[in-house]
Design an enzyme around this catalytic site. Sequence first.
Site, PDB file in Angstrom:
ATOM      1  N   GLU A   1      45.014  39.494  44.603  1.00 34.18           N
ATOM      2  CA  GLU A   1      46.411  39.311  45.042  1.00 34.18           C
ATOM      3  C   GLU A   1      47.068  40.060  46.023  1.00 34.18           C
ATOM      4  OE1 GLU A   1      44.820  39.139  42.165  1.00 34.18           O
ATOM      5  OE2 GLU A   1      45.399  37.814  40.627  1.00 34.18           O
TER       6      GLU A   1
ATOM      7  N   THR B   1      40.936  34.184  42.475  1.00 35.40           N
ATOM      8  CA  THR B   1      40.648  34.916  41.766  1.00 35.40           C
ATOM      9  C   THR B   1      39.547  34.816  40.592  1.00 35.40           C
ATOM     10  OG1 THR B   1      42.044  34.403  39.835  1.00 35.40           O
ATOM     11  CG2 THR B   1      43.085  35.760  41.684  1.00 35.40           C
TER      12      THR B   1
END
Length: 542
Positions: A330, A185
Amino acid sequence: MLGQMQDWPLLVSRFLEHANVNHPNSEIVSQLPEGGEFRYNYRGLSERAKKCAQALTRLGAGSGDRVATMAWNSHRHMEIWFGASGMGAVTHTVNPRLFPEQLVYIINHAEDKILMLDISFVPLIEKIASQLKTVEKYVILVGKDHMPDTSLEGALCYEELIEAESGDYSWPSFDENTACSLCYTSGTTGNPKGVLYSHRSNFLHTLVALSGDTLGVGARTTIMPVVPMFHANAWGIPYAAAGAGAKLVLNGPIHDPETLHTIMLKEGVTITAAVPTIWLGMLKHLEATGQDCGKLSVVMIGGSAAPRSMIETFQNKYGVRVNHAWGMTETSPLGSLGTENQAICDLPEDVKLDIQCKQGRPVLGVEMCVQDEDGNELPRDGKSSGRLLVRGPWIIKSYFKNEGGEALDDDNWFDTGDVSCIDEYGYMQITDRAKDVIKSGGEWISSIDLENAAVGHPSVAEAAVIGIFHPKWDERPLLVVVPEKGATVSHAEMNEFLMDKVAKWWLPDDLAIVTELPHTATGKISKKDLRAEFKDYSFPKA
Ligand code: AMP
């Protein structure tokens, strides 16, 4: 009692095998970082991906080893995606736009064994190579003629490696829950965290991505994912294109609107996908040159909110349908998408446009709900906003190496960190990131809504809104604007413009003009950096 159907592990190599057998001649066109263009088809991709798997094996990569890529969207990148994951290794797509310290952290944390990089990133990696603890081999993604003079120890040439292999290779079969790819991320706070996709999660995600109400990719589609393969799986498009046998157009390092547009027309692109920033540039280019979008029928927009003015212009002026999508690293990343359902298809056009500005309906396989701070589910009334929670077979369970512990609550919900509401038709709207929402007098002001409204002003090129401390209200909005070239805009003029677009008490308390806004490595406005820039700012005394 168990069913009696075949147990066929859901592996991503199946997509390539399907394309090779059933769509061998469907084209893949790739812009090369070293200049020029490369054209072949799924038969060629299949042959070379197998050679890539053989070469990786010879270099010592085995099951579960991380093979990192630092590459633009290209045919060679596709070969590694399929070659490394197909043989049982893990393809780790590294985002080259990260800061060098973050790159060092990510590559060491992932324990990458082989790093395969475009020629454009050689200088960057040379600077940090001494800090990379686990990389044993560097492979530069060029032919012999373009092999650079480099300090990277033992650097190998990709084309030479591939040429040395026979291609006589069968994709191995293994457990579908095996790790397939790894993506970190962008880490707006703390260290970046790794999301480890499995073959099964990528496979199921692809099946849903292919459906008409999602990406709608078919064998007759020509798709150009401008969204990079190093960001959130390129929204699943590389797998979906192979799964459908679609013509695939890979833009390499090209991101300027003029060249992208030329490629789009030349190749007859019918679907393309990217973040709003790319489309802002493209629309300006179209406006300035009076050109059209050729065969383009759908543009997918996500990563940040698509402004209303952008959706309107694409659809009404150029006849290109906008599919506004929401997702995150995610979530593999597809979570929701704004295609029309029965309930809204007969509504007036301007109401439908309002709905298109929302982030869409959950795709099959993703469950969503909105909860308040006490964990109570909020009504689907289009008004009640709270934390957006999601769950499903391609939603994260825990981060790589369990960083941060369990990522789910007791009911298996993953908290996205987004604040949103869901309306009576089932469309979800992101109103903010939980940490960006402006808390004014106990009520919430959506920075995203204000920004979207502000960019509709003709003098505004880009806009961001942050909350600034206010002695009476806690926080009030400050609008930060990058004006269009040669234009100016005042606070009074802006508030006048926003007056009928947002609630009156949302109107920014001040406006600041800047020459540029800080962006994250994935192209989003970095509110964290912007808040740091304005940390000493206080509102003028009334
Ligand atoms: P990333 O993991 O870098 O792809 O970032 C995911 C985040 O981007 C989400 O949690 C949202 O905050 C934001 N995001 C993605 N798509 C949209 C969208 N269509 N509108 C608004 N925000 C979005």
